[in-house]
Motif scaffolding. Sequence first.
Motif, mmCIF file in Angstrom:
data_model
loop_
_atom_site.group_PDB
_atom_site.id
_atom_site.type_symbol
_atom_site.label_atom_id
_atom_site.label_comp_id
_atom_site.label_asym_id
_atom_site.label_seq_id
_atom_site.Cartn_x
_atom_site.Cartn_y
_atom_site.Cartn_z
ATOM 1 N N GLY A 162 -4.653 -92.845 -52.891
ATOM 2 C CA GLY A 162 -4.254 -91.495 -53.289
ATOM 3 C C GLY A 162 -4.705 -90.489 -52.253
ATOM 4 N N GLY A 163 -4.340 -89.242 -52.456
ATOM 5 C CA GLY A 163 -4.653 -88.199 -51.489
ATOM 6 C C GLY A 163 -6.140 -88.092 -51.212
ATOM 7 N N THR A 164 -6.922 -88.172 -52.274
ATOM 8 C CA THR A 164 -8.366 -88.047 -52.096
ATOM 9 C C THR A 164 -8.888 -89.155 -51.194
ATOM 10 O OG1 THR A 164 -8.594 -86.975 -54.224
ATOM 11 C CG2 THR A 164 -10.584 -87.982 -53.313
ATOM 12 N N GLU A 165 -8.455 -90.384 -51.441
ATOM 13 C CA GLU A 165 -8.954 -91.468 -50.588
ATOM 14 C C GLU A 165 -8.482 -91.292 -49.146
ATOM 15 O OE1 GLU A 165 -8.100 -95.585 -51.630
ATOM 16 O OE2 GLU A 165 -9.384 -96.284 -49.991
ATOM 17 N N SER A 166 -7.247 -90.848 -48.955
ATOM 18 C CA SER A 166 -6.765 -90.627 -47.586
ATOM 19 C C SER A 166 -7.658 -89.618 -46.870
ATOM 20 C CB SER A 166 -5.321 -90.114 -47.602
ATOM 21 O OG SER A 166 -4.436 -91.138 -47.991
ATOM 22 N N ILE A 167 -8.015 -88.547 -47.573
ATOM 23 C CA ILE A 167 -8.860 -87.514 -46.969
ATOM 24 C C ILE A 167 -10.269 -88.039 -46.721
ATOM 25 C CG2 ILE A 167 -9.959 -85.273 -47.430
ATOM 26 C CD1 ILE A 167 -7.255 -84.514 -48.851
ATOM 27 N N LEU A 168 -10.830 -88.743 -47.703
ATOM 28 C CA LEU A 168 -12.177 -89.310 -47.531
ATOM 29 C C LEU A 168 -12.203 -90.249 -46.326
ATOM 30 C CD1 LEU A 168 -13.171 -90.198 -51.225
ATOM 31 C CD2 LEU A 168 -14.091 -88.336 -49.858
ATOM 32 N N ALA A 195 -8.335 -75.300 -48.758
ATOM 33 C CA ALA A 195 -8.139 -76.757 -48.597
ATOM 34 C C ALA A 195 -8.627 -77.474 -49.851
ATOM 35 C CB ALA A 195 -8.876 -77.265 -47.366
ATOM 36 N N HIS A 196 -8.057 -78.629 -50.106
ATOM 37 C CA HIS A 196 -8.308 -79.365 -51.352
ATOM 38 C C HIS A 196 -9.790 -79.726 -51.547
ATOM 39 C CE1 HIS A 196 -7.866 -82.585 -54.374
ATOM 40 N NE2 HIS A 196 -6.741 -81.942 -54.689
ATOM 41 N N ALA A 197 -10.204 -79.799 -52.807
ATOM 42 C CA ALA A 197 -11.582 -80.155 -53.166
ATOM 43 C C ALA A 197 -12.002 -81.510 -52.607
ATOM 44 C CB ALA A 197 -11.733 -80.154 -54.682
ATOM 45 N N ALA A 241 -0.610 -78.391 -45.367
ATOM 46 C CA ALA A 241 0.836 -78.168 -45.290
ATOM 47 C C ALA A 241 1.501 -78.717 -46.541
ATOM 48 C CB ALA A 241 1.400 -78.823 -44.033
ATOM 49 N N PRO A 242 1.617 -77.938 -47.592
ATOM 50 C CA PRO A 242 1.005 -76.622 -47.752
ATOM 51 C C PRO A 242 -0.305 -76.748 -48.530
ATOM 52 C CG PRO A 242 2.552 -76.990 -49.532
ATOM 53 C CD PRO A 242 2.477 -78.266 -48.755
ATOM 54 N N THR A 243 -0.952 -75.597 -48.769
ATOM 55 C CA THR A 243 -2.175 -75.589 -49.572
ATOM 56 C C THR A 243 -1.815 -75.858 -51.029
ATOM 57 O OG1 THR A 243 -2.051 -73.231 -50.142
ATOM 58 C CG2 THR A 243 -3.147 -73.801 -48.073
ATOM 59 N N PHE A 244 -2.717 -76.537 -51.721
ATOM 60 C CA PHE A 244 -2.486 -76.797 -53.146
ATOM 61 C C PHE A 244 -2.438 -75.490 -53.959
ATOM 62 C CE2 PHE A 244 -4.424 -77.117 -57.350
ATOM 63 C CZ PHE A 244 -3.541 -77.969 -57.991
ATOM 64 N N PRO A 245 -3.419 -74.557 -53.778
ATOM 65 C CA PRO A 245 -3.410 -73.393 -54.678
ATOM 66 C C PRO A 245 -2.174 -72.516 -54.535
ATOM 67 C CG PRO A 245 -5.465 -73.465 -53.389
ATOM 68 C CD PRO A 245 -4.590 -74.559 -52.893
ATOM 69 N N VAL A 268 -4.382 -82.534 -40.700
ATOM 70 C CA VAL A 268 -3.414 -81.780 -41.495
ATOM 71 C C VAL A 268 -3.282 -82.460 -42.854
ATOM 72 C CG1 VAL A 268 -1.014 -81.031 -41.709
ATOM 73 C CG2 VAL A 268 -2.149 -80.964 -39.476
ATOM 74 N N ASP A 269 -3.682 -81.751 -43.894
ATOM 75 C CA ASP A 269 -3.544 -82.297 -45.240
ATOM 76 C C ASP A 269 -2.134 -81.997 -45.749
ATOM 77 O OD1 ASP A 269 -3.755 -83.296 -47.728
ATOM 78 O OD2 ASP A 269 -5.021 -81.684 -48.523
ATOM 79 N N ALA A 270 -1.284 -83.001 -45.603
ATOM 80 C CA ALA A 270 0.088 -82.870 -46.107
ATOM 81 C C ALA A 270 0.258 -83.768 -47.329
ATOM 82 C CB ALA A 270 1.090 -83.221 -45.016
ATOM 83 N N CYS A 271 -0.821 -83.883 -48.116
ATOM 84 C CA CYS A 271 -0.748 -84.685 -49.351
ATOM 85 C C CYS A 271 0.416 -84.183 -50.201
ATOM 86 C CB CYS A 271 -2.050 -84.567 -50.135
ATOM 87 S SG CYS A 271 -3.316 -85.681 -49.510
ATOM 88 N N LEU A 272 0.482 -82.871 -50.338
ATOM 89 C CA LEU A 272 1.513 -82.282 -51.185
ATOM 90 C C LEU A 272 2.849 -82.192 -50.458
ATOM 91 C CD1 LEU A 272 1.724 -81.098 -54.016
ATOM 92 C CD2 LEU A 272 1.187 -78.851 -53.079
ATOM 93 N N GLY A 273 2.803 -81.834 -49.170
ATOM 94 C CA GLY A 273 4.046 -81.509 -48.480
ATOM 95 C C GLY A 273 4.665 -82.604 -47.641
ATOM 96 N N SER A 302 -0.772 -87.875 -46.462
ATOM 97 C CA SER A 302 0.535 -87.589 -47.038
ATOM 98 C C SER A 302 0.734 -88.498 -48.251
ATOM 99 C CB SER A 302 1.596 -87.853 -45.971
ATOM 100 O OG SER A 302 2.867 -87.578 -46.500
ATOM 101 N N ASP A 303 0.987 -87.898 -49.395
ATOM 102 C CA ASP A 303 0.979 -88.685 -50.638
ATOM 103 C C ASP A 303 2.343 -89.236 -51.026
ATOM 104 O OD1 ASP A 303 -1.689 -88.299 -50.894
ATOM 105 O OD2 ASP A 303 -1.582 -86.881 -52.569
ATOM 106 N N THR A 304 2.429 -90.560 -50.954
ATOM 107 C CA THR A 304 3.628 -91.226 -51.458
ATOM 108 C C THR A 304 3.751 -91.047 -52.974
ATOM 109 O OG1 THR A 304 2.188 -93.137 -51.316
ATOM 110 C CG2 THR A 304 3.929 -92.962 -49.687
ATOM 111 N N HIS A 305 2.607 -90.903 -53.665
ATOM 112 C CA HIS A 305 2.691 -90.797 -55.124
ATOM 113 C C HIS A 305 2.981 -89.374 -55.618
ATOM 114 C CE1 HIS A 305 -2.014 -90.469 -55.876
ATOM 115 N NE2 HIS A 305 -1.531 -89.363 -55.368
ATOM 116 N N LYS A 306 3.269 -88.467 -54.684
ATOM 117 C CA LYS A 306 3.789 -87.167 -55.082
ATOM 118 C C LYS A 306 5.289 -87.146 -54.744
ATOM 119 C CE LYS A 306 -0.579 -84.717 -55.112
ATOM 120 N NZ LYS A 306 -1.583 -84.083 -54.243
ATOM 121 N N TYR A 307 5.671 -86.439 -53.656
ATOM 122 C CA TYR A 307 7.112 -86.326 -53.384
ATOM 123 C C TYR A 307 7.713 -87.551 -52.696
ATOM 124 C CZ TYR A 307 6.475 -81.648 -55.081
ATOM 125 O OH TYR A 307 6.164 -80.584 -55.888
#
Length: 503
Positions: A162-168, A195-197, A241-245, A268-273, A302-307
Amino acid sequence: MNTKEIIDKLTKLKINPKIAAFVEKYINAIPMVKREIEKQTDEMMIELEKSLRPYRDDFESYREIPTNGVDKEQVIKDMRAIKEMESKRWKEGYVSGTVYHGNDEFVEFLNEVYAINSQSNPLHSDLFPSSSKFEAEIISMTANMLGAKNTRDTICGSVSSGGTESILLAMKTYRDWARDTKGIKKPNMIVPDTAHAAFDKAAQYFGIKMIRIPMADDYRADVDAIKKAINKNTILLVGSAPTFPHGVIDPIEELAAIAKKKNIGMHVDACLGGFILPWIAKLGYPVAPFDFSVDGVTSMSSDTHKYGYAAKGTSVVLYRGMELRNYQYFTVTDWPGGLYFSPTFAGSRAGALSATCWAAMIAMGEDGYMDAADKIMKAATTIKQGIRDTPHVYVFGNPLWDISFGSDSLNIYEIMDFMTKKGWNINGLHKPSCIHICLTLRHTQEGVAETFIADLQEAVAYVEANPGADDGLAPVYGMAATLPLRGVVSDLLKKYMDAIYKV
Ligand SMILES: *Cc1c(COP(=O)(O)O)cnc(C)c1O
């Protein structure tokens, strides 16, 4: 003045967070104040606990393994009944983010793929080479979608949970890279406060000092302030890209140029985008460059489990160059259990999730992703215009499809409470106070965007006529947003987690 009033007063006080932390230590040492704070949080917890266990009276709770196995048909029957109760809100498009595709037929397809692969485990690549194939191709497809074709460098990566693990993973990688190549022992990372928590989590887990830089007026990263904060122990910069909030894209080109000049990482945190911005750009909407086509960007999440529309449980972390990814890998050569290696945090993993992710990506195809992005952007245009046409509320910054809005004249959390009563599940954010809705394919169904705006207008009119109603979560959000005693808020969150684990 009783203690409750003191706490209320404190909530409204604006004090420096450092002083607040200091004061908090002493206040907590006063038993009477401590008791009062506990009493108040306990009262909140009673309500929250009830909302966490809606099935307590209707379904069996198991404190111990049942002596005789429960009939499998009964298990399935109960689960179907529970699922029925839980899926209405997200299915009909009342929920921000969370379920990004959710179309019945598509979900059936993913379930079938999962079922076929349910026993596979990428840890045993010799037994399940199909898992390796799926993951290698997920990474390649993601890299090529995110600018790998526009650079000579090799873009490589891993599939994570997930996004968190990718960032960690990326943060651990930079820590070890900086220690090894630059001798940095007290690393810091410079991160926009939007930036994400997960970056805080990485900082706490891996002993990296986190330097949070307040956002600029347009809700994007403040490039000048970030540049000034860099010192000899800085190992990377972060942009979203982009910010969560607020759903805005940070100035990635500027940040990456600075990072490159200083020879530090740029994540670049593109988890969402990651899985929607390329298609939005291709549709002709203005999207500033944010991926590996930008010189100086050294990693992305970049999160496959989102978009990407895969089932929950997968994401991709990418690096510029194989050398960097090597710092992510884990190997042990002297363990009696044999030679051991694993690329990510987990040991055994669900190969079925990677298979499902791969299947989602190839079944969607470019045409499927384009079509989805087009529909989401059209719903976003309706919603942004609707918010702009509603008195008292305004959209923050210039978002694409993840839209936050606030109010200078009304309590935005009271507006959120009204929307909750109408069935909506939208996120309450703070610093500054606002709410946001992250649009998914669920919101592109007939009439959803229009209902959202109609309900919002009703909410605004209601709160304007009845300000200060406190029968919802608005006071909790208000307190959590403004209470200078962050330790109290943190303890409340820990109690909430305890409640999650209560049988
Ligand atoms: C969702 C998200 C994450 C974290 O992802 P999880 O999959 O929840 O771990 C990180 N960054 C951004 C911008 C996100 O939207």
